[in-house]
Design an enzyme around this catalytic site. Structure first.
Site, PDB file in Angstrom:
ATOM      1  N   ARG A  89       0.849  -1.192   0.000  1.00 45.66           N
ATOM      2  CA  ARG A  89       0.000   0.000   0.000  1.00 45.66           C
ATOM      3  C   ARG A  89       0.889   1.247   0.000  1.00 45.66           C
ATOM      4  O   ARG A  89       1.888   1.279   0.716  1.00 45.66           O
ATOM      5  CB  ARG A  89      -0.895   0.008   1.249  1.00 45.66           C
ATOM      6  CG  ARG A  89      -2.008  -1.028   1.238  1.00 45.66           C
ATOM      7  CD  ARG A  89      -2.550  -1.196   2.648  1.00 45.66           C
ATOM      8  NE  ARG A  89      -3.747  -2.005   2.742  1.00 45.66           N
ATOM      9  CZ  ARG A  89      -3.762  -3.337   2.793  1.00 45.66           C
ATOM     10  NH1 ARG A  89      -2.645  -4.019   2.727  1.00 45.66           N
ATOM     11  NH2 ARG A  89      -4.903  -3.983   2.902  1.00 45.66           N
ATOM     12  N   HIS A  92      -0.142   3.326   4.733  1.00 43.19           N
ATOM     13  CA  HIS A  92      -0.700   2.255   5.581  1.00 43.19           C
ATOM     14  C   HIS A  92      -0.197   0.878   5.152  1.00 43.19           C
ATOM     15  O   HIS A  92      -0.935  -0.112   5.195  1.00 43.19           O
ATOM     16  CB  HIS A  92      -2.232   2.280   5.567  1.00 43.19           C
ATOM     17  CG  HIS A  92      -2.830   3.521   6.146  1.00 43.19           C
ATOM     18  ND1 HIS A  92      -3.220   3.634   7.457  1.00 43.19           N
ATOM     19  CD2 HIS A  92      -3.096   4.730   5.580  1.00 43.19           C
ATOM     20  CE1 HIS A  92      -3.707   4.838   7.679  1.00 43.19           C
ATOM     21  NE2 HIS A  92      -3.634   5.528   6.567  1.00 43.19           N
ATOM     22  N   ARG A 129      -8.556  -3.911  10.068  1.00 44.44           N
ATOM     23  CA  ARG A 129      -7.096  -3.841   9.871  1.00 44.44           C
ATOM     24  C   ARG A 129      -6.572  -2.558  10.512  1.00 44.44           C
ATOM     25  O   ARG A 129      -7.078  -1.467  10.249  1.00 44.44           O
ATOM     26  CB  ARG A 129      -6.739  -3.864   8.387  1.00 44.44           C
ATOM     27  CG  ARG A 129      -5.243  -3.841   8.107  1.00 44.44           C
ATOM     28  CD  ARG A 129      -4.955  -4.017   6.620  1.00 44.44           C
ATOM     29  NE  ARG A 129      -3.525  -3.997   6.326  1.00 44.44           N
ATOM     30  CZ  ARG A 129      -2.818  -2.893   6.069  1.00 44.44           C
ATOM     31  NH1 ARG A 129      -3.399  -1.707   6.070  1.00 44.44           N
ATOM     32  NH2 ARG A 129      -1.528  -2.975   5.801  1.00 44.44           N
ATOM     33  N   ASN A 165      -9.008   6.469  11.345  1.00 43.10           N
ATOM     34  CA  ASN A 165      -7.709   6.568  12.012  1.00 43.10           C
ATOM     35  C   ASN A 165      -7.919   6.663  13.513  1.00 43.10           C
ATOM     36  O   ASN A 165      -9.050   6.836  13.977  1.00 43.10           O
ATOM     37  CB  ASN A 165      -6.968   7.828  11.552  1.00 43.10           C
ATOM     38  CG  ASN A 165      -6.289   7.662  10.194  1.00 43.10           C
ATOM     39  OD1 ASN A 165      -6.060   6.542   9.732  1.00 43.10           O
ATOM     40  ND2 ASN A 165      -5.961   8.776   9.572  1.00 43.10           N
ATOM     41  N   ARG A 375     -11.137  10.896  -1.352  1.00 43.32           N
ATOM     42  CA  ARG A 375     -10.838   9.513  -0.956  1.00 43.32           C
ATOM     43  C   ARG A 375     -11.704   8.544  -1.741  1.00 43.32           C
ATOM     44  O   ARG A 375     -11.257   7.445  -2.084  1.00 43.32           O
ATOM     45  CB  ARG A 375     -11.078   9.325   0.547  1.00 43.32           C
ATOM     46  CG  ARG A 375     -10.116  10.104   1.429  1.00 43.32           C
ATOM     47  CD  ARG A 375     -10.445   9.913   2.906  1.00 43.32           C
ATOM     48  NE  ARG A 375     -10.044   8.611   3.386  1.00 43.32           N
ATOM     49  CZ  ARG A 375     -10.487   8.048   4.510  1.00 43.32           C
ATOM     50  NH1 ARG A 375     -11.354   8.684   5.268  1.00 43.32           N
ATOM     51  NH2 ARG A 375     -10.074   6.860   4.883  1.00 43.32           N
ATOM     52  N   TYR A 379      -9.466   5.190  -3.257  1.00 34.84           N
ATOM     53  CA  TYR A 379      -9.392   3.825  -2.714  1.00 34.84           C
ATOM     54  C   TYR A 379      -9.692   2.776  -3.774  1.00 34.84           C
ATOM     55  O   TYR A 379      -9.012   1.742  -3.847  1.00 34.84           O
ATOM     56  CB  TYR A 379     -10.310   3.677  -1.485  1.00 34.84           C
ATOM     57  CG  TYR A 379      -9.742   4.415  -0.289  1.00 34.84           C
ATOM     58  CD1 TYR A 379      -9.739   5.809  -0.247  1.00 34.84           C
ATOM     59  CD2 TYR A 379      -9.176   3.750   0.781  1.00 34.84           C
ATOM     60  CE1 TYR A 379      -9.190   6.503   0.814  1.00 34.84           C
ATOM     61  CE2 TYR A 379      -8.628   4.433   1.851  1.00 34.84           C
ATOM     62  CZ  TYR A 379      -8.634   5.807   1.864  1.00 34.84           C
ATOM     63  OH  TYR A 379      -8.088   6.489   2.910  1.00 34.84           O
ATOM     64  N   ARG A 386      -2.998  -2.386  -6.601  1.00 34.90           N
ATOM     65  CA  ARG A 386      -2.426  -3.367  -5.664  1.00 34.90           C
ATOM     66  C   ARG A 386      -2.786  -4.789  -6.031  1.00 34.90           C
ATOM     67  O   ARG A 386      -1.970  -5.695  -5.955  1.00 34.90           O
ATOM     68  CB  ARG A 386      -2.991  -3.117  -4.243  1.00 34.90           C
ATOM     69  CG  ARG A 386      -2.258  -2.114  -3.463  1.00 34.90           C
ATOM     70  CD  ARG A 386      -2.664  -2.037  -2.018  1.00 34.90           C
ATOM     71  NE  ARG A 386      -3.939  -2.545  -1.599  1.00 34.90           N
ATOM     72  CZ  ARG A 386      -4.110  -3.662  -0.902  1.00 34.90           C
ATOM     73  NH1 ARG A 386      -3.083  -4.408  -0.571  1.00 34.90           N
ATOM     74  NH2 ARG A 386      -5.328  -4.033  -0.524  1.00 34.90           N
TER      75      ARG A 386
HETATM   76 FE1  HDE Z   1      -6.353   6.897   3.311  1.00 30.42          FE
HETATM   77  N1  HDE Z   1      -5.630   5.795   1.774  1.00 30.42           N
HETATM   78  N2  HDE Z   1      -6.342   8.539   2.162  1.00 30.42           N
HETATM   79  N3  HDE Z   1      -6.934   8.057   4.895  1.00 30.42           N
HETATM   80  N4  HDE Z   1      -6.349   5.307   4.494  1.00 30.42           N
HETATM   81  C1  HDE Z   1      -5.319   4.495   1.815  1.00 30.42           C
HETATM   82  O1  HDE Z   1      -5.866   2.892   0.205  1.00 30.42           O
HETATM   83  C2  HDE Z   1      -6.244   8.537   0.825  1.00 30.42           C
HETATM   84  C3  HDE Z   1      -7.178   9.398   4.864  1.00 30.42           C
HETATM   85  C4  HDE Z   1      -6.820   5.228   5.764  1.00 30.42           C
HETATM   86  O2  HDE Z   1      -5.961  -1.039   6.256  1.00 30.42           O
HETATM   87  C5  HDE Z   1      -4.971   3.942   0.468  1.00 30.42           C
HETATM   88  O3  HDE Z   1      -5.901   0.628   0.281  1.00 30.42           O
HETATM   89  C6  HDE Z   1      -6.438   9.877   0.296  1.00 30.42           C
HETATM   90  C7  HDE Z   1      -7.897   9.810   6.029  1.00 30.42           C
HETATM   91  C8  HDE Z   1      -6.619   3.899   6.276  1.00 30.42           C
HETATM   92  O4  HDE Z   1      -6.050  -1.279   4.083  1.00 30.42           O
HETATM   93  C9  HDE Z   1      -5.221   5.126  -0.472  1.00 30.42           C
HETATM   94  C10 HDE Z   1      -6.635  10.663   1.399  1.00 30.42           C
HETATM   95  C11 HDE Z   1      -8.078   8.671   6.766  1.00 30.42           C
HETATM   96  C12 HDE Z   1      -6.016   3.187   5.247  1.00 30.42           C
HETATM   97  C13 HDE Z   1      -5.620   6.210   0.493  1.00 30.42           C
HETATM   98  C14 HDE Z   1      -6.582   9.819   2.555  1.00 30.42           C
HETATM   99  C15 HDE Z   1      -7.462   7.588   6.039  1.00 30.42           C
HETATM  100  C16 HDE Z   1      -5.869   4.090   4.150  1.00 30.42           C
HETATM  101  C17 HDE Z   1      -3.635   3.309   0.374  1.00 30.42           C
HETATM  102  C18 HDE Z   1      -6.837  12.160   1.447  1.00 30.42           C
HETATM  103  C19 HDE Z   1      -8.764   8.527   8.122  1.00 30.42           C
HETATM  104  C20 HDE Z   1      -5.552   1.744   5.282  1.00 30.42           C
HETATM  105  C21 HDE Z   1      -3.884   1.807   0.384  1.00 30.42           C
HETATM  106  C22 HDE Z   1      -7.981  12.603   0.828  1.00 30.42           C
HETATM  107  C23 HDE Z   1     -10.151   8.856   8.110  1.00 30.42           C
HETATM  108  C24 HDE Z   1      -6.671   0.799   4.973  1.00 30.42           C
HETATM  109  C25 HDE Z   1      -5.300   1.664   0.297  1.00 30.42           C
HETATM  110  C26 HDE Z   1      -6.200  -0.624   5.124  1.00 30.42           C
HETATM  111  C27 HDE Z   1      -5.340   3.728   2.913  1.00 30.42           C
HETATM  112  C28 HDE Z   1      -5.952   7.429   0.048  1.00 30.42           C
HETATM  113  C29 HDE Z   1      -6.710  10.322   3.874  1.00 30.42           C
HETATM  114  C30 HDE Z   1      -7.444   6.254   6.554  1.00 30.42           C
HETATM  115  C31 HDE Z   1      -4.076   5.516  -1.366  1.00 30.42           C
HETATM  116  C32 HDE Z   1      -6.398  10.272  -1.149  1.00 30.42           C
HETATM  117  C33 HDE Z   1      -8.395  11.221   6.360  1.00 30.42           C
HETATM  118  C34 HDE Z   1      -6.973   3.393   7.669  1.00 30.42           C
HETATM  119  O5  HDE Z   1      -6.280   4.880  -1.335  1.00 30.42           O
END
Ligand code: HDE
Length: 703
Positions: A89, A92, A129, A165, A375, A379, A386
């Site tokens: 990833r 994360h 996760r 988070n 987001r 995702y 991936r």
């Molecule tokens: Fe993520 N984030 N994120 N994030 N995020 C990913 O998706 C992204 C954000 C969070 O255990 C990616 O599968 C953008 C906030 C978790 O598999 C990706 C933005 C929060 C996980 C991605 C954010 C998160 C990810 C990378 C800004 C808390 C792990 C791998 C707009 C609310 C999930 C994947 C797991 C993972 C994009 C910001 C939480 C790249 C574009 C805010 C817990 O898609």
């Protein structure tokens, strides 16, 4: 126990017909060892099901000749191995998951039509996760970082992914900046270091130019970013979402996970030691707890509010850098998440699980939070990269537990194309395949939208400091000091002074004392403060923001490290072991050597850890049970002296026998403070175990 094949057992050489008997002397010399014929496991086959005759030797021309291309078994095995890795990833990457269920306390039909929330007592299967954000897949667990907390609910109306988070706000207000914040935090592109940390120029350069991150920075510099374990963190959906009920009434909702064990974090100095001694500390903690049946639980709390509240609230409820204090909108506890099963296979489940924020179910909806909207694109896109195929939803960990019917077809790894002639809609075939359901299908909340199409940020997002100040002022003095210490540590790693100075310009706006403490800790003068777009307002402190105010007085789920020597009293040890168990905690025995010790009563005790492998930072409380004769083995051992010195320095609750004071004296500790409890009788043990519920004896280290 089954007889597993063992390299030292006699085997038959199938290529030469010679009988080769291998004992220790031959192992590793020629590799002529084979699977035992009496293996009781299933028969080994190729990926196509062809039985395998020899999994140790490749097909070759002559005993010392070249390998043959014809060996399809060899080629398939190596080919598969060559393709074992998938891209980690992009954020994360390091994570750990567990199966479980969500159980409703009550029906939420007043708020939502979402099927999973309709019936009290109903359970929905889940997979959760946890993760760190910045580090690579192999980075240590105990880094200063945000922790991901993502849960997939396999509901009867499809999968709902709550991808949150352990911190309720984020660094940036618009998803378009996500690549920048992540690039700035990850290793620099030229040198590819530092790994899994924000203590470097690029990160603070970006942050100092991005005042909207100041609230999040207060959280990441607090002890929230070095949690004791996944079992001790909160989870937050961060954004405002919608719940829509059968009357079509929409309310806003923020999701909170609250750990039943309470919040707990480690000290930074402990984190440094833990990363060296056990880089898998968080994984091991979750694995051990679930394997022993001590299932971690979280309660789901909702903050529910309407447009009237949103309009009156001091900040924009679409701004992901803001919280809504619980004092203003209390949590409604609606159910519990129980994690009760570890995956059978890490890759299949934890690595391949694909969370997507856009996975929501009827009765829930998004808001126009610009981070959430961004987001929802990212995702899905990232899962294709991936997992390599749009059919990743068919991997068992991602597959919905309800029926899936549509006209999507083909693509890599397809298993589920439509049956029959119809693969488009509308069609006039009978049966014509699946049809949309106007009544029960997902419909977006019909929000009225108008406005000018422009790249812009609303003025309602412009206050970047008020909640940063509120967070800081809501902490206990100990926690405030830790925030200052973390900033001093991180900023001391910056090589270019103007970046440090630029960071310092923000701190006085948050709190003058914080700013002064950090500047003094760095030995620098405070520069003139930055000029905020909007002057911060003073908000009332919120207890829910402090770990120490939220901590539960309990030793349940914790771990005690007990150092033992030969000749210790059996009764005191037995009482301590049963006291720890009765408190719902676990004990680990540490001895000079892993072979263990012999008690005064002659019992042989095997140690769980040799002293070198078990710094006291790995434990929530410690005991040193040394006999008069045995204590010298400890005082002579550097690891045992470090154990005692660190236990003191980290404010551990310490139980000790009288002779153990020699170990503490060896590190300059004379006498006992109130956090050091003498264990001479069985009732002393009760006092000690009860005191451990405090988790730390703060007066020793914080004055
Ligand atoms: Fe993520 N984030 N994120 N994030 N995020 C990913 O998706 C992204 C954000 C969070 O255990 C990616 O599968 C953008 C906030 C978790 O598999 C990706 C933005 C929060 C996980 C991605 C954010 C998160 C990810 C990378 C800004 C808390 C792990 C791998 C707009 C609310 C999930 C994947 C797991 C993972 C994009 C910001 C939480 C790249 C574009 C805010 C817990 O898609």
């Amino acid at each position: 126990m089954t007889d597993t094949p063992h390299r030292n057992q006699p085997t038959a050489d199938t290529t030469s017909g010679q009988h080769v008997v291998e004992r220790n002397a031959r192992v590793g010399q020629g590799g002529e060892v084979h699977q035992t014929p009496d293996s009781s496991g299933p028969r080994m086959t190729s990926m196509h099901g062809v039985p395998t005759s020899d999994n140790q030797n490749s097909l070759r021309a002559g005993a010392r000749g070249p390998l043959l291309m014809e060996d399809f078994h060899f080629r398939e095995k190596i080919f598969h191995f060559d393709h074992e890795r998938i891209p980690e990833r992009v954020v994360h990457a390091r994570g750990y998951g567990a199966h479980g269920y969500f159980e409703n306390y009550e029906s939420l039909s007043d708020l939502t039509t979402a099927d999973l929330f309709q019936r009290a007592g109903e359970k929905t299967e889940t997979f959760t996760r946890f993760s760190t954000v910045l580090g690579n897949k192999g980075s240590p667990d105990m880094v200063r970082d945000v922790r991901g907390f993502a849960t997939k609910f396999y509901t009867k109306q499809g999968n709902w992914d709550l991808v949150g988070n352990n911190i309720p706000v984020f660094f940036i207000q618009d998803a378009i900046k996500f690549p920048d914040i992540v690039h700035a935090g990850k290793p620099a592109p030229d040198r590819d270091f530092p790994q899994a940390q924000t203590a470097h120029d690029n990160f603070w350069d970006f942050i100092s130019l991005m005042p909207e991150s100041m609230h999040m920075i207060m959280w990441t510099m607090s002890d929230r970013a070095i949690p004791r374990g996944f079992r001790f963190i909160e989870g937050f959906g961060v954004h405002s979402f919608r719940m829509v009920n059968a009357e079509g009434v929409s309310r806003y909702v923020k999701f909170h996970w609250r750990p039943k064990l309470g919040l707990q974090s480690v000290l930074w100095d402990e984190a440094l030691r833990i990363n060296g001694a056990d880089p898998d500390f968080h994984r091991r903690d979750l694995w051990d707890a679930i394997e022993m049946g001590d299932y971690p639980e979280w309660e789901l709390g909702l903050q529910v509010f309407d447009d009237d509240f949103a309009d009156a609230f001091a900040f924009d409820i679409l701004d992901p850098t803001k919280i809504i204090p619980e004092e203003e909108v209390p949590l409604r506890m609606v159910g519990r998440l129980v994690l009760n099963r570890m995956p059978d296979n890490f890759f299949n489940e934890t690595e391949q699980v694909a969370f997507c924020t856009q996975n929501i179910v009827p009765g829930l909806d998004f808001t126009n939070d610009p981070l959430l909207q961004g987001r929802n694109f990212s995702y899905l896109d990232t899962q294709l990269k991936r997992l390599g195929s749009p059919n990743f939803t068919q991997i068992p960990i991602n597959a919905p537990r309800c029926p899936v019917h549509n006209f999507m077809q083909d693509g890599h790894m397809q298993n589920r194309g439509p049956k029959g002639r119809a693969n488009y809609e509308p069609n006039s075939w009978s049966p014509g395949g699946p049809r949309a359901d106007v009544e029960e299908g997902f419909r977006s909340y019909p929000e009225e939208i108008s406005g000018v199409k422009r790249k812009l940020r609303p003025e309602s997002f412009a206050d970047h400091y008020s909640q940063a100040r509120q967070f800081y002022l809501s902490q206990t003095p100990i926690e405030q000091r830790h925030i200052a210490d973390a900033l001093i540590f991180e900023l001391s790693k910056i090589e270019v002074e103007r970046i440090t100075e630029r960071v310092l310009t923000h701190l006085p706006i948050i709190d003058p004392n914080l700013a002064q403490n950090v500047a003094s800790g760095l030995g620098m003068d405070l520069p003139d403060p930055a000029i905020p777009m909007i002057d911060p307002i003073d908000l009332p402190p919120s207890d829910a923001l402090s770990i120490l105010k939220m901590q539960k007085q309990s030793f349940k789920g914790r771990k005690m490290g007990i150092v033992v020597t030969d000749g210790i009293d059996d009764d005191v040890l037995d009482a301590l072991l049963s006291g720890v168990k009765a408190a719902g905690a676990v004990a680990a025995l540490i001895a000079a050597r892993i072979a263990g010790v012999t008690t005064a009563g002659g019992a042989k005790l095997k140690a769980h850890y040799a002293a070198e492998a078990a710094p006291s930072a790995l434990f929530d409380a410690v005991a040193v049970l040394a006999s008069v004769d045995g204590v010298s083995t400890l005082t002579a051992l550097h690891a045992a002296r470090s154990f005692a010195a660190d236990a003191m320095a980290h404010g551990k609750l310490i139980g000790m026998t009288g002779p153990a004071s020699a170990l503490f004296a060896a590190v300059g500790v004379e006498g006992r403070d109130a956090g050091m409890i003498l264990l001479e009788t069985v009732s002393d043990v009760d006092v000690f175990v009860t005191a451990c519920a405090e988790l730390r004896y703060w007066p020793r280290i914080e004055g």
